[in-house]
Scaffold this motif. Structure first.
Motif, PDB file in Angstrom:
ATOM      1  N   TYR A 679       0.766  -1.314   0.059  1.00 25.43           N
ATOM      2  CA  TYR A 679      -0.079  -0.210  -0.181  1.00 25.43           C
ATOM      3  C   TYR A 679       0.743   1.396  -0.095  1.00 25.43           C
ATOM      4  N   PRO A 680       0.391   2.398  -0.688  1.00 25.69           N
ATOM      5  CA  PRO A 680       1.396   3.649  -0.988  1.00 25.69           C
ATOM      6  C   PRO A 680       1.213   4.150   0.592  1.00 25.69           C
ATOM      7  N   GLU A 681       2.138   5.270   1.071  1.00 28.26           N
ATOM      8  CA  GLU A 681       2.142   5.676   2.283  1.00 28.26           C
ATOM      9  C   GLU A 681       0.932   6.594   2.492  1.00 28.26           C
ATOM     10  N   ASP A 682       0.820   7.208   1.531  1.00 30.30           N
ATOM     11  CA  ASP A 682      -0.730   8.074   1.585  1.00 30.30           C
ATOM     12  C   ASP A 682      -1.810   7.369   1.872  1.00 30.30           C
ATOM     13  N   LEU A 684      -1.983   4.387   3.574  1.00 34.22           N
ATOM     14  CA  LEU A 684      -1.745   3.931   5.024  1.00 34.22           C
ATOM     15  C   LEU A 684      -1.937   5.319   5.882  1.00 34.22           C
ATOM     16  N   ARG A 685      -1.591   6.575   5.592  1.00 32.32           N
ATOM     17  CA  ARG A 685      -1.842   7.517   6.437  1.00 32.32           C
ATOM     18  C   ARG A 685      -3.302   7.991   6.187  1.00 32.32           C
ATOM     19  N   PHE A 711      -1.307  -2.961   6.519  1.00 31.38           N
ATOM     20  CA  PHE A 711       0.201  -2.667   6.609  1.00 31.38           C
ATOM     21  C   PHE A 711       1.111  -3.415   5.562  1.00 31.38           C
ATOM     22  N   ASN A 712       2.142  -3.106   5.298  1.00 26.76           N
ATOM     23  CA  ASN A 712       2.925  -3.663   4.173  1.00 26.76           C
ATOM     24  C   ASN A 712       4.022  -4.504   5.044  1.00 26.76           C
ATOM     25  N   GLY A 744       4.374   0.350  11.400  1.00 23.69           N
ATOM     26  CA  GLY A 744       3.548   1.272  10.706  1.00 23.69           C
ATOM     27  C   GLY A 744       2.080   0.989  10.465  1.00 23.69           C
TER      28      GLY A 744
END
Length: 755
Positions: A679-682, A684-685, A711-712, A744
Motif C-alpha cells: 500500500y502507498p504511504e498516503d 496507510l496515512r 500494513f505492508n 507502521g
C-alpha cells in the motif's frame, strides 16, 4: 458532488439494498424448513407409537421380551438418548431388577450390575414412584441431599441426566421405564416423557396379559393334578337326599356336621332341581346323571362342583345313590378370567383398530374445518353422545368452534347447536380448571358439581366429559361430550377418548401448518416475483446510469470508465459465486476457505491469459452463513481486484496468500496478503482512498461489526476480524497489538473514512 460521484454512491446503495432483499428471502426459507421439520417429527412419532402398539397386541408370550427390547431400541433411537431401560419389582416388592436395556453405540451396558437391588436403599426414588410422579433429573449432580443413594448409583454409571415414568397395574406399582443421558446433560422435553408414558402403558398391558395367561396355565395344571391324584368328594345319598356317608366337604363344615342331614340344606334353591333329577334317574331308572352345582362356603366363597350321580345296587335293587363330586372352582375361575381376558383383548384390539382408523382419518384432513368435523364424527364412534362440541382457546376465552347434536329433543323441541357460544374462563371455573391443569373432568351427574354453570340451552344435561386438547405444552381447546342420562360417562370413556384428543391436537396443528405453508408459499411466490422485478429494474437503472456517465466522459476518461466496469463486473461475479455455492447447499452454512478460494478465482478470470496469480488459502473448519458469505465475498473480491491492479503491474506473475484463524470466542481472523508493491504511504496515512477501500471499510465495520487493519510486509497485507456467530449489537475494537511483522500498521475506525 459531481455527476460521476453521484452515480457511484447510488450504485453502492443499490447493491446494499439488493443484499438486504436476498437476506430477507433466505431467512424466510429457513423458517419454512423449520416448520416442515416439526411436521415430519410429529408424523414420525405417531407412526412409531402406532407400529409398536400394533406389534404388542399380536406378539405371543414367547416373544414378549424381544418385543420389549425392540420397543426400547425404537424409542431410544427416536428420542436420541444414550440408554433406555425397563425395571420390574419383585412380587413382594422388596427388590427391583433391570430386566431389559438398550444402549446407543459407545455406551456401556449396566444391566448386569442392576439385578435384585433392595428398594429400601433408594427411599427418595421409591417415594417419587409411589406417588406416580415422573422422575425428571436434568442434572444428576444437582440432586438433593435426601437423594444421596440415588446420586451415587447414577454417577457410578456415568449418568448425567435421567427421566423415569412409573408403571402401575391395577393401582399397584410394578416397575418403571426410563431414559439416561451419559454424554451430556439433557433437559427432557414433555414429548420425551409422553413417549415413555405411552410405551410404559403399552408394556403394562402386555405384562398383564402375560401374567394372566401364566396364571391360567398354572391353574389348569393344578386342576389336572387334583383330578389325577387328589381324592374326590364321595357321598352316598338316600332317596330323599339324606347324606348317608361323605369323605370330606368343601363347604367349610366338618364331616360330622353334615352326615345324616339332607343335602338340600347345603345347596342353594336353584340347585335343588338338578339333585332331585339325579336321584330320580338313579333310583327309578338306574341311570347315571352328570351335572354341575355351585355352593356357598361358610367363608362366603362360591365353590363349583362337577357331579356324577349313579345308582348303588344290592341284590338287584337300588339301595342308594353315589355322588362323586370334583371341585372345579379353580377351573371355573380360570374360565371366567380367560373370558375376561379375551373380552378385554377383543376390546383392546377393536379400540386399537378404531383409533388407527381415527388417526388416519384425522391426518387425512388438511383444512381446519374438516378436522373439526372429523373429530366429532370419530368421537361418536368411540363414545356415543347426545351433544358434543369442540371449544378452542382464544386468549382467556373458550369459543365453540364446532358443535353437533344427535337426535335430542327437550319438551318435544329439538336441541339445535349453538356455534356462537363463548365461555370466559374467569366465569367458568370448571372449564378453567381443565385448561390450566390440563386434566380431564368426568361428571356422573352435573347436579352434584358446584362448578357446573347451567346455561339456557344446557338444562337437559346430566352427565358430562371434558378433555383438554393439548399440543406439547399448549392447550388448543377442549372436547366436551354431554348426555341426558346420569352416570352415562366413566373414566374408562376418558381413556378411550385420550388417544383421539392427542390425534386431534396433531391434526389441528397439521391443518394450521398446512394453511401456513400454503400462505407462505403464496407469499414466497409474490416475493420472488417482486425480487425478480426489482432486480430487473435495478439492473436497468444501473445500466442507464453507466450510459449517462459514459456520455459525459471525455476521450481521456474512457480508460477510467473501463476500470469502473471491470470493478463492477468483479463484484457481481463474486456475489454470483457465493450465491451458487449457497444454492448448492440449500442455503446451509458453507466452508469459509472454499468460499474465499471461489471468490478469488472468479476475480482472477478477468486478468489476461499471459498473466498468472498463485493462490493459497489455509484450511479451516469454519463455516459461514449466507449473510456473512455475501458480505465477505464483496470484501475478498475488492482485495483480489487490488492485487490484479497493482501486483501484476509490469509483472506477469503474482501470489496471494490467505490465512484463516478461529478463536475460542467465535471470532475469525482473515489475513490477506500479496507480493506486490504494497500500500502507498498516503493510503496507510489515510490521505488517499478509493471506492474499493470505502466498500471494504463499510462492509467490515458496519455490516460485519468487525475491525480491519492495513500494513505492508513484503507486499500489501490486510487483516480482518469479525464474529462468526450471530452478529452482536456492539463490538469493541479487536486488540491487534503491534509486533515486528506490522511496522507502521494502521487500525481503521469509522471516522477514518468518509462515506
Amino acid at each position: 458532488m459531481s455527476t460521476k460521484d453521484k452515480s457511484k454512491a447510488e450504485l453502492l446503495e443499490e447493491i446494499t439494498r439488493l443484499q438486504q432483499q436476498i437476506d430477507h428471502l433466505e431467512e424466510f426459507a429457513a423458517r419454512c424448513q423449520q416448520m416442515q421439520a416439526a411436521l415430519r417429527h410429529q408424523i414420525s412419532l405417531e407412526d412409531m407409537v402406532t407400529a409398536l402398539a400394533t406389534e404388542f397386541i399380536s406378539v405371543p408370550n414367547s416373544q414378549i421380551d424381544a418385543a420389549i427390547q425392540h420397543a426400547l431400541q425404537k424409542i431410544g433411537e427416536f428420542a436420541g438418548v444414550d440408554r433406555s431401560y425397563l425395571f420390574l419389582f419383585s412380587p413382594n416388592g422388596l427388590t427391583m431388577t433391570n430386566t431389559h436395556e438398550w444402549c446407543a453405540a459407545g455406551i456401556a451396558p449396566q444391566i448386569d450390575r442392576l439385578q435384585n437391588l433392595p428398594v429400601a436403599d433408594f427411599p427418595w426414588w421409591m417415594e417419587k414412584l409411589g406417588s406416580t410422579d415422573c422422575i425428571h433429573i436434568s442434572q444428576v449432580d444437582a440432586l438433593p441431599p435426601e437423594a444421596a443413594a440415588e446420586k451415587e448409583i447414577l454417577q457410578a454409571q456415568g449418568i448425567r441426566s435421567a427421566v423415569v415414568v412409573p408403571m402401575a397395574l391395577k393401582g399397584k406399582l410394578i416397575g418403571f421405564l426410563g431414559f439416561d443421558s451419559v454424554r451430556a446433560a439433557t433437559l427432557w422435553s414433555n414429548q420425551d416423557i409422553r413417549l415413555l408414558q405411552l410405551i410404559g402403558a403399552t408394556i403394562c398391558s402386555v405384562l398383564a396379559r402375560q401374567q394372566a395367561e401364566e396364571n391360567l396355565r398354572r391353574s389348569e395344571e393344578k386342576w389336572r393334578a387334583l383330578v389325577q391324584y387328589a381324592p374326590e368328594i364321595v357321598a352316598t345319598l338316600a332317596r330323599d337326599g339324606t347324606i348317608l356317608f361323605i369323605n370330606r366337604t368343601v363347604s367349610g363344615r366338618s364331616v360330622e356336621q353334615v352326615a345324616g342331614k339332607s343335602i338340600f340344606k347345603y345347596l342353594s334353591a336353584n340347585q335343588h332341581a338338578k339333585v332331585r333329577e339325579g336321584l330320580r334317574l338313579a333310583f327309578d331308572h338306574q341311570q347315571t346323571y352328570k351335572y354341575e352345582t355351585s355352593n356357598q362356603r361358610t367363608d362366603g366363597r362360591t365353590v363349583w362342583l362337577s357331579n356324577s350321580m349313579a345308582p348303588i345296587k344290592h341284590n338287584g335293587q337300588v339301595v342308594a345313590a353315589i355322588l362323586i363330586a370334583t371341585d372345579i372352582t379353580d377351573l371355573k375361575e380360570t374360565e371366567v378370567a380367560r373370558e375376561t381376558i379375551l373380552v378385554a383383548e377383543r376390546e383392546q384390539r377393536l379400540l386399537a383398530e378404531t383409533l388407527r382408523e381415527v388417526t388416519l382419518s384425522l391426518t387425512a384432513q388438511t383444512t381446519h374445518e374438516a378436522v373439526l368435523d372429523e373429530i366429532l364424527k370419530q368421537a361418536q364412534r368411540i363414545v356415543p353422545y347426545r351433544m358434543a362440541n369442540i371449544m378452542l382457546l382464544e386468549g382467556d376465552t373458550l369459543r365453540v368452534a364446532r358443535e353437533q347434536v344427535t337426535g335430542l329433543t327437550v319438551n318435544s323441541k329439538p336441541i339445535a347447536p349453538n356455534p356462537s357460544l363463548n365461555l370466559p374462563l374467569t366465569s367458568f371455573t370448571l372449564e378453567a380448571d381443565v385448561v390450566h391443569n390440563q386434566t380431564p373432568v368426568v361428571l356422573a351427574d352435573v347436579k352434584n358439581e358446584p362448578r357446573w354453570v347451567m346455561l339456557e340451552h344446557t338444562t337437559w344435561i346430566r352427565s358430562h366429559i371434558a378433555i383438554p386438547i393439548c399440543h406439547r405444552d399448549n392447550v388448543l381447546g377442549i372436547l366436551q361430550l354431554d348426555s341426558e342420562v346420569p352416570g352415562q360417562y366413566t373414566w374408562k370413556d376418558v381413556e378411550y377418548l385420550k388417544p383421539l384428543t392427542s390425534a386431534a391436537a396433531i391434526a389441528l396443528e397439521n391443518a394450521r401448518l398446512y394453511e401456513q405453508t400454503r400462505i407462505d408459499a403464496e407469499t414466497k411466490a409474490l416475493l420472488l416475483q417482486e425480487v425478480n422485478h426489482r432486480v430487473a429494474n435495478n439492473l436497468t437503472a444501473i445500466s442507464g446510469m453507466l450510459s449517462v456517465e459514459r456520455n459525459h466522459l471525455k476521450e481521456a476518461d474512457l480508460q477510467a470508465y473501463q476500470a469502473i466496469m471491470h470493478d463492477l463486473t468483479n463484484r457481481v461475479n463474486g456475489l454470483a459465486t457465493v450465491h451458487n455455492m449457497l444454492s448448492a447447499t440449500e442455503w446451509a452454512p458453507i466452508p469459509l476457505d472454499e468460499m474465499i478460494m471461489g471468490v478469488i478465482q472468479s476475480s482472477l478470470q478477468m486478468i489476461p491469459f499471459s498473466k498468472n496469480v498463485d493462490v493459497t488459502v489455509s484450511a479451516t473448519p469454519v463455516r459461514v452463513t449466507s449473510d456473512l458469505a455475501h458480505n465477505l465475498a464483496l470484501i475478498i473480491n475488492e482485495l483480489a481486484t487490488n492485487t490484479t491492479k497493482y501486483a501484476l503491474n509490469h509483472r506477469d506473475a503474482a501470489a496471494i496468500s490467505v490465512k484463516i484463524q478461529d478463536f475460542a470466542n467465535q471470532q475469525v481472523q482473515i489475513e490477506f496478503r500479496d507480493d506486490g508493491p504494497g500500500y502507498p504511504e498516503d493510503v496507510l496515512r489515510m490521505e488517499r482512498f478509493s471506492v474499493g477501500l470505502e466498500l471494504v471499510n463499510n462492509m467490515t465495520r458496519r455490516t460485519l461489526r468487525g475491525n480491519w487493519q492495513l500494513f505492508n510486509d513484503s507486499g500489501a497485507v490486510t487483516v480482518i476480524v469479525f464474529q462468526a456467530g450471530p452478529l452482536p449489537k456492539r463490538t469493541t475494537p479487536h486488540p491487534f497489538g503491534k509486533n515486528k511483522n506490522t511496522p507502521g500498521g494502521v487500525f481503521l475506525k469509522d471516522s477514518d473514512l468518509v462515506l
